[in-house]
Design an enzyme around this catalytic site. Structure first.
Site, short mmCIF file in Angstrom:
data_model
loop_
_atom_site.label_atom_id
_atom_site.label_comp_id
_atom_site.label_asym_id
_atom_site.label_seq_id
_atom_site.Cartn_x
_atom_site.Cartn_y
_atom_site.Cartn_z
N ASP A 49 6.28 -28.47 48.36
CA ASP A 49 6.08 -29.63 49.26
C ASP A 49 7.03 -29.64 50.44
O ASP A 49 6.72 -30.22 51.47
CB ASP A 49 6.19 -30.93 48.47
CG ASP A 49 5.05 -31.06 47.49
OD1 ASP A 49 3.91 -30.92 47.92
OD2 ASP A 49 5.30 -31.26 46.29
N HIS A 86 11.77 -28.76 40.27
CA HIS A 86 10.46 -28.49 39.66
C HIS A 86 10.62 -28.44 38.16
O HIS A 86 11.65 -27.99 37.66
CB HIS A 86 9.91 -27.15 40.17
CG HIS A 86 8.44 -27.02 40.01
ND1 HIS A 86 7.87 -26.61 38.83
CD2 HIS A 86 7.43 -27.27 40.88
CE1 HIS A 86 6.54 -26.60 38.97
NE2 HIS A 86 6.26 -27.00 40.21
C1 LIG Z 1 9.76 -32.45 40.33
C2 LIG Z 1 10.69 -33.28 39.46
C3 LIG Z 1 9.99 -34.61 39.14
C4 LIG Z 1 10.94 -32.49 38.17
O1 LIG Z 1 11.54 -33.35 37.32
P1 LIG Z 1 12.04 -33.04 35.84
O2 LIG Z 1 11.57 -31.73 35.36
O3 LIG Z 1 11.65 -34.22 35.03
O4 LIG Z 1 13.59 -32.95 36.02
P2 LIG Z 1 14.57 -34.18 36.20
O5 LIG Z 1 14.04 -35.17 37.19
O6 LIG Z 1 14.92 -34.70 34.85
O7 LIG Z 1 15.78 -33.43 36.84
C5 LIG Z 1 16.82 -32.74 36.11
C6 LIG Z 1 18.12 -32.99 36.82
O8 LIG Z 1 18.04 -32.50 38.14
C7 LIG Z 1 18.16 -33.54 39.08
N1 LIG Z 1 17.14 -33.37 40.11
C8 LIG Z 1 15.92 -32.82 39.95
N2 LIG Z 1 15.25 -32.82 41.10
C9 LIG Z 1 16.10 -33.39 42.01
C10 LIG Z 1 15.96 -33.69 43.35
N3 LIG Z 1 14.83 -33.39 44.02
N4 LIG Z 1 16.98 -34.29 43.98
C11 LIG Z 1 18.13 -34.59 43.32
N5 LIG Z 1 18.31 -34.34 42.02
C12 LIG Z 1 17.29 -33.74 41.37
C13 LIG Z 1 17.89 -34.84 38.31
O9 LIG Z 1 18.51 -35.94 38.90
C14 LIG Z 1 18.46 -34.48 36.95
O10 LIG Z 1 19.85 -34.58 37.03
P3 LIG Z 1 20.70 -35.19 35.79
O11 LIG Z 1 20.41 -34.25 34.66
O12 LIG Z 1 22.10 -35.18 36.27
O13 LIG Z 1 20.13 -36.55 35.55
C15 LIG Z 1 12.03 -33.53 40.17
O14 LIG Z 1 12.65 -32.31 40.50
C16 LIG Z 1 11.88 -34.39 41.42
O15 LIG Z 1 11.81 -35.62 41.31
N6 LIG Z 1 11.79 -33.77 42.63
C17 LIG Z 1 11.62 -34.52 43.86
C18 LIG Z 1 10.16 -34.85 44.08
C19 LIG Z 1 9.35 -33.62 44.45
O16 LIG Z 1 9.70 -32.88 45.36
N7 LIG Z 1 8.24 -33.46 43.75
C20 LIG Z 1 7.33 -32.35 43.99
C21 LIG Z 1 7.33 -31.42 42.82
S1 LIG Z 1 6.35 -29.97 43.15
#
Ligand SMILES: CC(C)(COP(=O)(O)OP(=O)(O)OC[C@H]1O[C@@H](n2cnc3c(N)ncnc32)[C@H](O)[C@@H]1OP(=O)(O)O)[C@@H](O)C(=O)NCCC(=O)NCCS
Length: 371
Positions: free
Chosen positions: A300, A250
């Site tokens: 979710d 998140h």
């Molecule tokens: C929600 C989300 C988009 C937040 O993204 P964000 O704040 O931009 O954070 P990032 O995607 O940059 O993630 C930071 C790090 O954690 C990792 N990470 C975050 N969520 C992850 C996940 N669900 N699975 C695997 N790795 C994850 C990223 O790969 C990144 O790693 P790195 O620094 O080695 O590249 C992200 O956690 C995600 O894609 N989750 C899965 C989809 C989901 O469940 N969405 C519903 C949200 S309520």
């Protein structure tokens, strides 16, 4: 300075919702969301979010009756319903009907009144499309029933299920500060566009798998994992392939998402033997226990299992989310436009300047001069 993904950027002040990401707390107008999920009703929380305070008994009665009077689809909309293909995604169905409603509703009433109308009609759109696309007879809305009970009745033709738990889930999903879909609604609202357009835009943002659309990706992921003993292998494969694990992570919560905790406890109480639930819990234990990427389950992960156990089809999950979140979307637009400033950020240009225009006869595949 560039803030990729607007991470950490505050664009306005709000008194609607406070998220404490480090401690995993969420408050609507200062009230902990778990308390509202336990004790309140959909209508009461909607009132709280829109008007900024809990209603008195008579205010709530009046408000509930307004909610229930705006449930019908117009005859024109019904005609369109019966012409639709039966395999549409429910988010698209919402977009279609809200666009129609928006194009006929040119009234000058205040935004709160419009917000009530919009939120009231969501259950009817979803339930009607569910019944129509499954070749079932439509069940018209009932003015004497509260919002969630009426919805459940219109979908399943029944009034006894785990209705209190369903209402709590909708309350948990109602509001979440400036997430991507709410921000989309604000951007549209800040141009002084109409409220229906804000909601149609927000629906588009919500359905993406990084946002609300993740809930539809969770059950297939859990099925792909197949059993609790395959969790470790699956997680390691995702990490190796740099693939996101759906229902985890998140932008704001850097610990447990309080809504995920609440829903996990609800499922544990009502559907403890659910197969996907057992895999999800093991996934949580493995990821959190091993501090993998410092991610935690988000709402979710468990809302999807809960909605499925309640009998809703998978391609309706994001739309169910929207049926709740429409309250938060509209509350934020109303608050923002009361002290409006056009939202218009900038990007940092890194391309060339003063490039020659090459006539098409002389242009090669790279757009360069071939002569
Ligand atoms: C929600 C989300 C988009 C937040 O993204 P964000 O704040 O931009 O954070 P990032 O995607 O940059 O993630 C930071 C790090 O954690 C990792 N990470 C975050 N969520 C992850 C996940 N669900 N699975 C695997 N790795 C994850 C990223 O790969 C990144 O790693 P790195 O620094 O080695 O590249 C992200 O956690 C995600 O894609 N989750 C899965 C989809 C989901 O469940 N969405 C519903 C949200 S309520």
């Amino acid at each position: 300075m560039i803030f990729k993904g607007l991470e950490g950027v505050k664009v306005c002040k709000t008194s609607i919702c406070y998220m404490d990401g480090s401690n995993g707390r969420l408050f609507y107008r200062g009230i902990p969301v778990e308390t509202l999920a336990d004790k309140s009703s959909f209508e009461e929380v909607a009132y709280l979010l829109w008007y900024g305070k809990l209603p008195t008994k008579s205010q709530l009665e009046e408000f509930k009756s307004k909610f229930s009077r705006n449930r019908d689809l117009s005859p024109e909309s019904l005609e369109i319903l019966f012409k639709l293909p039966k395999n549409l995604h429910y988010v698209d169905v919402l977009k279609i009907f809200l666009s129609i409603h928006g194009s006929v509703d040119n009234s000058e009433e205040d935004l709160q009144e419009k917000a009530i109308k919009i939120a009231s009609v969501f259950p009817t759109i979803l339930a009607y499309y569910y019944r129509y696309s499954n070749d079932l007879e439509l069940i018209p809305p009932r003015e004497d029933l509260p919002h969630i009970e009426n919805f459940y009745h219109m979908v399943f033709g029944e009034r006894d299920g785990y209705l209190r738990a369903l209402e709590s889930a909708f309350i948990l999903l109602m509001e979440q500060d400036l997430n991507a879909s709410t921000f989309t609604a604000l951007v549209i609202g800040s141009t002084l566009s109409d409220l229906y357009s804000c909601i149609v835009g927000a629906l588009g943002a919500l359905r993406g798998p990084l946002h609300g659309g993740a809930c539809e990706k969770v059950p297939p992921m859990l099925e792909e994992i197949g059993s609790e003993d395959k969790v470790e292998e699956y997680v390691q494969r995702c990490l190796a392939e740099k693939k996101k694990i759906m229902g985890f992570g998140h932008r704001i919560y850097k610990t447990y998402d309080p809504r995920a905790v609440y829903l996990r406890d609800t499922i544990q109480r009502l559907f403890p033997d659910n197969k996907l639930f057992k895999i999800a819990k093991r996934l949580e234990e493995y990821i959190v226990g091993n501090r993998i990427k410092n991610i935690y389950p988000n709402v979710d992960l468990y809302s999807s299992i809960f909605f499925e156990a309640m009998g809703f089809p998978r391609n309706m999950f994001t739309a169910l989310f929207a049926m709740a979140r429409v309250v938060g979307w509209t509350a934020h637009v109303i608050e923002y436009v009361s002290d409006n400033k056009l939202i218009r950020p900038e990007s940092e240009y890194v391309g060339p300047i003063g490039v020659d225009y090459i006539p098409i006869e002389r242009r090669d595949e790279d757009g360069k001069d071939s002569h």
